[in-house]
Design an enzyme around this catalytic site. Structure first.
Site, PDB file in Angstrom:
ATOM      1  N   LYS A  11      -8.154  -0.506   1.985  1.00 11.43           N
ATOM      2  CA  LYS A  11      -9.606  -0.737   1.908  1.00 11.43           C
ATOM      3  C   LYS A  11     -10.223  -0.842   3.313  1.00 11.43           C
ATOM      4  CE  LYS A  11      -9.339  -2.921  -2.664  1.00 11.43           C
ATOM      5  NZ  LYS A  11      -9.781  -4.077  -3.508  1.00 11.43           N
ATOM      6  N   TYR A  51     -15.059   1.966  -9.550  1.00 10.91           N
ATOM      7  CA  TYR A  51     -15.015   0.594 -10.054  1.00 10.91           C
ATOM      8  C   TYR A  51     -15.965   0.406 -11.243  1.00 10.91           C
ATOM      9  CZ  TYR A  51     -11.985  -1.164  -6.304  1.00 10.91           C
ATOM     10  OH  TYR A  51     -10.908  -1.427  -5.474  1.00 10.91           O
ATOM     11  N   PHE A  59     -19.910  -9.563  -8.990  1.00 10.73           N
ATOM     12  CA  PHE A  59     -19.481  -9.141  -7.654  1.00 10.73           C
ATOM     13  C   PHE A  59     -19.590  -7.629  -7.436  1.00 10.73           C
ATOM     14  CE2 PHE A  59     -15.535  -9.436 -10.247  1.00 10.73           C
ATOM     15  CZ  PHE A  59     -15.063  -8.131 -10.123  1.00 10.73           C
ATOM     16  N   ARG A  87       2.071  -3.603  -7.792  1.00  7.33           N
ATOM     17  CA  ARG A  87       1.212  -4.787  -7.984  1.00  7.33           C
ATOM     18  C   ARG A  87       1.920  -6.045  -7.448  1.00  7.33           C
ATOM     19  NH1 ARG A  87      -4.198  -4.175  -9.733  1.00  7.33           N
ATOM     20  NH2 ARG A  87      -4.009  -6.221 -10.679  1.00  7.33           N
ATOM     21  N   THR A  93      -5.060 -10.822  -6.550  1.00  7.48           N
ATOM     22  CA  THR A  93      -6.373 -10.357  -6.089  1.00  7.48           C
ATOM     23  C   THR A  93      -6.925 -11.265  -4.999  1.00  7.48           C
ATOM     24  OG1 THR A  93      -6.764  -9.595  -8.356  1.00  7.48           O
ATOM     25  CG2 THR A  93      -8.678  -9.700  -6.881  1.00  7.48           C
ATOM     26  N   ARG A 104      -1.371  -8.555   0.466  1.00  6.27           N
ATOM     27  CA  ARG A 104      -2.631  -9.305   0.502  1.00  6.27           C
ATOM     28  C   ARG A 104      -2.463 -10.644   1.221  1.00  6.27           C
ATOM     29  NH1 ARG A 104      -4.730  -7.438  -5.497  1.00  6.27           N
ATOM     30  NH2 ARG A 104      -6.066  -5.728  -4.786  1.00  6.27           N
ATOM     31  N   ASN A 114      -9.789  -7.639   0.257  1.00  8.41           N
ATOM     32  CA  ASN A 114      -8.378  -7.924   0.001  1.00  8.41           C
ATOM     33  C   ASN A 114      -7.430  -6.770   0.350  1.00  8.41           C
ATOM     34  OD1 ASN A 114      -8.978  -6.331  -2.158  1.00  8.41           O
ATOM     35  ND2 ASN A 114      -8.522  -7.842  -3.738  1.00  8.41           N
ATOM     36  N   HIS A 117      -5.870  -1.658  -2.720  1.00  7.85           N
ATOM     37  CA  HIS A 117      -6.009  -1.484  -4.165  1.00  7.85           C
ATOM     38  C   HIS A 117      -4.668  -1.033  -4.723  1.00  7.85           C
ATOM     39  CE1 HIS A 117      -7.282   0.116  -8.051  1.00  7.85           C
ATOM     40  NE2 HIS A 117      -6.586   1.199  -7.746  1.00  7.85           N
ATOM     41  N   GLU A 128      -6.920   7.654 -11.291  1.00 12.89           N
ATOM     42  CA  GLU A 128      -7.342   7.331  -9.925  1.00 12.89           C
ATOM     43  C   GLU A 128      -6.778   8.340  -8.921  1.00 12.89           C
ATOM     44  OE1 GLU A 128      -7.676   2.563 -10.968  1.00 12.89           O
ATOM     45  OE2 GLU A 128      -6.105   3.254  -9.595  1.00 12.89           O
TER      46      GLU A 128
HETATM   47  P1  ATP Z   1      -7.906  -3.635  -7.249  1.00 14.57           P
HETATM   48  O1  ATP Z   1      -8.435  -3.037  -8.538  1.00 14.57           O
HETATM   49  O2  ATP Z   1      -8.785  -3.362  -6.052  1.00 14.57           O
HETATM   50  O3  ATP Z   1      -6.463  -3.275  -7.004  1.00 14.57           O
HETATM   51  P2  ATP Z   1      -7.374  -6.085  -8.609  1.00 14.57           P
HETATM   52  O4  ATP Z   1      -6.889  -5.216  -9.721  1.00 14.57           O
HETATM   53  O5  ATP Z   1      -6.409  -7.091  -8.050  1.00 14.57           O
HETATM   54  O6  ATP Z   1      -7.889  -5.221  -7.389  1.00 14.57           O
HETATM   55  P3  ATP Z   1      -9.866  -6.360  -9.991  1.00 14.57           P
HETATM   56  O7  ATP Z   1     -10.118  -7.452 -10.954  1.00 14.57           O
HETATM   57  O8  ATP Z   1      -9.603  -4.987 -10.500  1.00 14.57           O
HETATM   58  O9  ATP Z   1      -8.675  -6.841  -9.021  1.00 14.57           O
HETATM   59  O10 ATP Z   1     -11.111  -6.330  -8.995  1.00 14.57           O
HETATM   60  C1  ATP Z   1     -11.384  -5.183  -8.208  1.00 14.57           C
HETATM   61  C2  ATP Z   1     -11.799  -5.628  -6.827  1.00 14.57           C
HETATM   62  O11 ATP Z   1     -13.045  -6.299  -6.898  1.00 14.57           O
HETATM   63  C3  ATP Z   1     -10.866  -6.643  -6.160  1.00 14.57           C
HETATM   64  O12 ATP Z   1      -9.744  -6.085  -5.553  1.00 14.57           O
HETATM   65  C4  ATP Z   1     -11.795  -7.274  -5.147  1.00 14.57           C
HETATM   66  O13 ATP Z   1     -11.973  -6.431  -4.000  1.00 14.57           O
HETATM   67  C5  ATP Z   1     -13.105  -7.341  -5.928  1.00 14.57           C
HETATM   68  N1  ATP Z   1     -13.246  -8.601  -6.649  1.00 14.57           N
HETATM   69  C6  ATP Z   1     -12.613  -8.994  -7.777  1.00 14.57           C
HETATM   70  N2  ATP Z   1     -12.984 -10.224  -8.155  1.00 14.57           N
HETATM   71  C7  ATP Z   1     -13.908 -10.622  -7.243  1.00 14.57           C
HETATM   72  C8  ATP Z   1     -14.692 -11.797  -7.077  1.00 14.57           C
HETATM   73  N3  ATP Z   1     -14.622 -12.829  -7.925  1.00 14.57           N
HETATM   74  N4  ATP Z   1     -15.533 -11.857  -6.011  1.00 14.57           N
HETATM   75  C9  ATP Z   1     -15.642 -10.829  -5.134  1.00 14.57           C
HETATM   76  N5  ATP Z   1     -14.942  -9.678  -5.244  1.00 14.57           N
HETATM   77  C10 ATP Z   1     -14.070  -9.576  -6.275  1.00 14.57           C
HETATM   78 MG    MG Z   2      -8.030  -3.607 -10.494  1.00 20.75          MG
END
Ligand code: ATP
Ligand code: MG
Length: 139
Positions: A11, A51, A59, A87, A93, A104, A114, A117, A128
């Site tokens: 990212k 997304y 968010f 993962r 996350t 992370r 973070n 992805h 994706e």
């Molecule tokens: P990713 O899909 O990026 O691998 P993830 O699967 O761990 O991450 P998701 O729930 O899919 O988490 O959320 C996608 C992204 O949105 C997160 O990686 C983070 O960058 C952002 N995000 C998620 N939750 C929050 C939050 N509460 N506040 C701010 N940003 C958030």
């Molecule tokens: Mg995700």
């Protein structure tokens, strides 16, 4: 049976901080092969589409603005049990909850910024990967 492919992005926060090389090395050290790799920069409509599942979340606008703030590195990775193992390698996350040694824990600075992805299912790994590598040949 679980698949052998996953998709990742380094990212904008991690790219801007100069952590791309260290993150790719860690991915390789953990047994993943890089099958496709590219540096790119998401436009707003790309980040919104990628997304889309989060479009109703509070968010979402911040996430889109962050993901378009600078270059990213996209990659298709191969390893047995790729989605689950990746993962595990990236960690929770929220870096505050991420296990020691995870990407992370090492490189993320907040739940939004973070560092990486990782796809959350075999199906999403395919979707994706195709999003970034339209003509990618998996054979
Ligand atoms: P990713 O899909 O990026 O691998 P993830 O699967 O761990 O991450 P998701 O729930 O899919 O988490 O959320 C996608 C992204 O949105 C997160 O990686 C983070 O960058 C952002 N995000 C998620 N939750 C929050 C939050 N509460 N506040 C701010 N940003 C958030
Ligand atoms: Mg995700």
């Amino acid at each position: 049976m679980s698949g052998n492919t996953t998709f990742t992005m380094i990212k904008p926060d991690a790219f801007a901080a100069g952590n791309t090389g260290s993150i790719l090395q860690k991915i390789l050290d953990n047994g993943f092969k890089i099958k496709a790799l590219k540096l790119t920069h998401l436009r707003k409509e790309n980040a919104e589409a990628f997304y889309a599942v989060h479009s109703e979340r509070p968010f979402f606008n911040g996430l889109v603005s962050f993901m378009t703030s600078g270059p990213i590195v996209a990659a298709i990775l191969e390893k047995e049990n790729a989605v689950e193992d990746f993962r595990k390698l990236i960690g929770s996350t929220n870096p505050a909850d991420a296990a020691d040694g995870t990407i992370r824990k090492l490189f993320a600075t907040s739940i939004e910024r973070n560092a990486v992805h990782g796809s959350d299912s075999d199906e999403n790994a395919q979707i994706e990967g195709n999003f970034f590598f339209t003509h990618f040949d998996r054979h």
